[in-house]
Motif scaffolding. Structure first.
Motif, PDB file in Angstrom:
ATOM      1  N   THR A   1       5.263  11.901   0.449  1.00 24.32           N
ATOM      2  CA  THR A   1       4.874  13.248   0.477  1.00 24.32           C
ATOM      3  C   THR A   1       5.705  13.991  -0.888  1.00 24.32           C
ATOM      4  O   THR A   1       7.086  14.078  -0.574  1.00 24.32           O
ATOM      5  CB  THR A   1       4.650  14.068   1.664  1.00 24.32           C
ATOM      6  OG1 THR A   1       3.849  13.179   2.323  1.00 24.32           O
ATOM      7  CG2 THR A   1       4.361  15.637   1.408  1.00 24.32           C
TER       8      THR A   1
ATOM      9  N   GLU B   1       3.315  -0.988   4.071  1.00 23.32           N
ATOM     10  CA  GLU B   1       2.650   0.340   3.882  1.00 23.32           C
ATOM     11  C   GLU B   1       3.644   1.599   3.703  1.00 23.32           C
ATOM     12  O   GLU B   1       4.511   1.683   4.640  1.00 23.32           O
ATOM     13  CB  GLU B   1       1.682   0.739   4.726  1.00 23.32           C
ATOM     14  CG  GLU B   1       0.726   2.130   4.431  1.00 23.32           C
ATOM     15  CD  GLU B   1      -0.328   2.449   5.614  1.00 23.32           C
ATOM     16  OE1 GLU B   1      -1.327   1.575   5.480  1.00 23.32           O
ATOM     17  OE2 GLU B   1      -0.228   3.225   6.287  1.00 23.32           O
TER      18      GLU B   1
ATOM     19  N   SER C   1       4.166   5.988   2.858  1.00 26.98           N
ATOM     20  CA  SER C   1       3.645   7.220   2.874  1.00 26.98           C
ATOM     21  C   SER C   1       4.601   8.006   1.961  1.00 26.98           C
ATOM     22  O   SER C   1       5.731   8.304   2.602  1.00 26.98           O
ATOM     23  CB  SER C   1       3.075   7.807   4.012  1.00 26.98           C
ATOM     24  OG  SER C   1       2.844   9.174   3.660  1.00 26.98           O
TER      25      SER C   1
ATOM     26  N   LEU D   1       0.608   5.270  -0.018  1.00 23.82           N
ATOM     27  CA  LEU D   1       0.105   6.639  -0.022  1.00 23.82           C
ATOM     28  C   LEU D   1       0.937   7.749  -0.573  1.00 23.82           C
ATOM     29  O   LEU D   1       1.819   8.048  -0.077  1.00 23.82           O
ATOM     30  CB  LEU D   1      -0.528   6.727   1.272  1.00 23.82           C
ATOM     31  CG  LEU D   1      -1.142   5.713   2.128  1.00 23.82           C
ATOM     32  CD1 LEU D   1      -1.079   5.754   3.509  1.00 23.82           C
ATOM     33  CD2 LEU D   1      -2.454   5.366   1.536  1.00 23.82           C
TER      34      LEU D   1
ATOM     35  N   ILE E   1       3.806  -0.899   8.676  1.00 27.29           N
ATOM     36  CA  ILE E   1       4.038   0.361   8.136  1.00 27.29           C
ATOM     37  C   ILE E   1       5.618   0.755   8.225  1.00 27.29           C
ATOM     38  O   ILE E   1       6.056   0.880   9.466  1.00 27.29           O
ATOM     39  CB  ILE E   1       3.224   1.482   9.067  1.00 27.29           C
ATOM     40  CG1 ILE E   1       1.793   0.878   8.914  1.00 27.29           C
ATOM     41  CG2 ILE E   1       3.254   2.783   8.644  1.00 27.29           C
ATOM     42  CD1 ILE E   1       0.730   1.459  10.258  1.00 27.29           C
TER      43      ILE E   1
ATOM     44  N   ASP F   1       7.297   7.446   6.557  1.00 27.27           N
ATOM     45  CA  ASP F   1       7.091   8.420   5.564  1.00 27.27           C
ATOM     46  C   ASP F   1       8.532   8.925   4.787  1.00 27.27           C
ATOM     47  O   ASP F   1       9.458   9.061   5.413  1.00 27.27           O
ATOM     48  CB  ASP F   1       6.554   9.772   6.308  1.00 27.27           C
ATOM     49  CG  ASP F   1       5.222   9.217   7.077  1.00 27.27           C
ATOM     50  OD1 ASP F   1       4.577   8.567   6.558  1.00 27.27           O
ATOM     51  OD2 ASP F   1       5.344   9.792   8.364  1.00 27.27           O
TER      52      ASP F   1
ATOM     53  N   ARG G   1       0.948  -1.195   0.113  1.00 27.51           N
ATOM     54  CA  ARG G   1      -0.038  -0.030  -0.116  1.00 27.51           C
ATOM     55  C   ARG G   1       0.942   1.259  -0.062  1.00 27.51           C
ATOM     56  O   ARG G   1       1.690   1.356   0.759  1.00 27.51           O
ATOM     57  CB  ARG G   1      -0.727   0.024   1.335  1.00 27.51           C
ATOM     58  CG  ARG G   1      -2.147   0.817   1.323  1.00 27.51           C
ATOM     59  CD  ARG G   1      -2.978   0.993   2.535  1.00 27.51           C
ATOM     60  NE  ARG G   1      -3.908   1.913   2.221  1.00 27.51           N
ATOM     61  CZ  ARG G   1      -4.557   2.477   3.163  1.00 27.51           C
ATOM     62  NH1 ARG G   1      -4.167   2.252   4.651  1.00 27.51           N
ATOM     63  NH2 ARG G   1      -5.376   3.508   3.082  1.00 27.51           N
TER      64      ARG G   1
ATOM     65  N   SER H   1       0.829  11.885  -1.298  1.00 25.91           N
ATOM     66  CA  SER H   1       0.474  13.178  -1.292  1.00 25.91           C
ATOM     67  C   SER H   1       1.361  14.175  -1.951  1.00 25.91           C
ATOM     68  O   SER H   1       2.559  14.309  -1.929  1.00 25.91           O
ATOM     69  CB  SER H   1       0.524  13.544   0.500  1.00 25.91           C
ATOM     70  OG  SER H   1       0.096  14.957   0.490  1.00 25.91           O
TER      71      SER H   1
ATOM     72  N   LYS I   1       4.115   6.058  -7.643  1.00 20.02           N
ATOM     73  CA  LYS I   1       3.423   4.712  -6.988  1.00 20.02           C
ATOM     74  C   LYS I   1       4.190   3.572  -7.656  1.00 20.02           C
ATOM     75  O   LYS I   1       4.633   2.623  -7.294  1.00 20.02           O
ATOM     76  CB  LYS I   1       2.031   4.919  -7.241  1.00 20.02           C
ATOM     77  CG  LYS I   1       1.362   3.455  -6.613  1.00 20.02           C
ATOM     78  CD  LYS I   1      -0.194   3.556  -6.639  1.00 20.02           C
ATOM     79  CE  LYS I   1      -0.723   2.646  -5.865  1.00 20.02           C
ATOM     80  NZ  LYS I   1      -2.058   2.595  -5.451  1.00 20.02           N
TER      81      LYS I   1
END
Length: 153
Positions: free
Chosen positions: A41, A37, A39, A5, A80, A83, A3, A7, A21
Motif C-alpha cells: 500500500t 503473495e 500486498s 497486490l 502469503i 503487507d 502475486r 494499492s 511491481k
C-alpha cells in the motif's frame, strides 16, 4: 510466479504501480522467493501515522510498516508473506534529506519492508541489524545496477 497486490491511496507520477511491481518482483527474485503473495500500500503521512499509532502505539508518521502473515491457506497457490505500507511523502522527504533519488528510496523501503515480512528485525540486537542492513544494501545495489543497465540498453 509471484502475486503482488498494489494499492495506491495517493497520486504520484514518479512512483507508479508498474515501478513498484517490477521492483518488488526483483526483490523477491534476489531473495529466491517464488509462489509468494505480497500486498503493498502506497499512502500518505496521515494514514501511516494512524496505522503506526494503532499497531505500534507510536503516534507519528513513518516511512514503512510491515505486517507479516506468512501462511499458505489450504488449496491456495501462494504463500502469503504479508503487507508493506509506505508513506510516499515521508519517503520523498527522506530522499531529499539524504540526497538520494526518490525512486532509489522507494527501492530501499520496499526491500526493508519485505525483509521484515521474512522475519528480519534490526531492532533485536546489533548483530541482527547488521545482517538485515547488509542484505538490504546488497539487494538495493543489485536492483539499482540492473535498472541502470536497462536504461542504458
Amino acid at each position: 510466479m509471484n502475486r503482488i497486490l498494489i494499492s495506491k491511496d495517493i497520486y504520484d507520477r514518479k512512483i507508479t504501480k508498474k515501478f513498484v511491481k517490477q521492483t518488488s518482483q526483483q526483490i523477491l527474485k534476489e531473495l529466491q522467493l517464488d509462489n509468494v503473495e505480497l500486498s503493498i500500500t502506497l499512502t500518505d503521512n496521515e494514514n501511516i501515522r494512524q496505522i503506526n499509532k494503532q499497531w505500534r502505539k507510536k503516534d507519528r508518521p513513518t516511512d514503512v510498516l510491515s505486517f507479516p502473515i506468512d501462511e499458505k491457506p489450504p488449496g491456495y497457490k501462494y504463500r502469503i508473506l504479508g503487507d508493506v505500507i509506505i508513506s510516499l511523502p515521508f519517503a520523498k522527504k527522506q530522499a531529499e534529506e539524504t540526497g538520494i533519488p526518490y525512486q532509489e528510496e522507494i527501492i530501499r523501503l520496499l526491500t526493508h519492508g519485505i525483509l521484515h515480512l521474512l522475519g528480519y528485525d534490526h531492532e533485536v540486537c546489533p548483530a541482527e541489524a547488521k545482517k538485515m542492513f547488509d542484505l538490504q544494501d546488497r539487494i538495493v545495489d543489485r536492483i539499482i545496477s540492473s535498472q541502470t543497465q536497462q536504461e542504458v540498453s
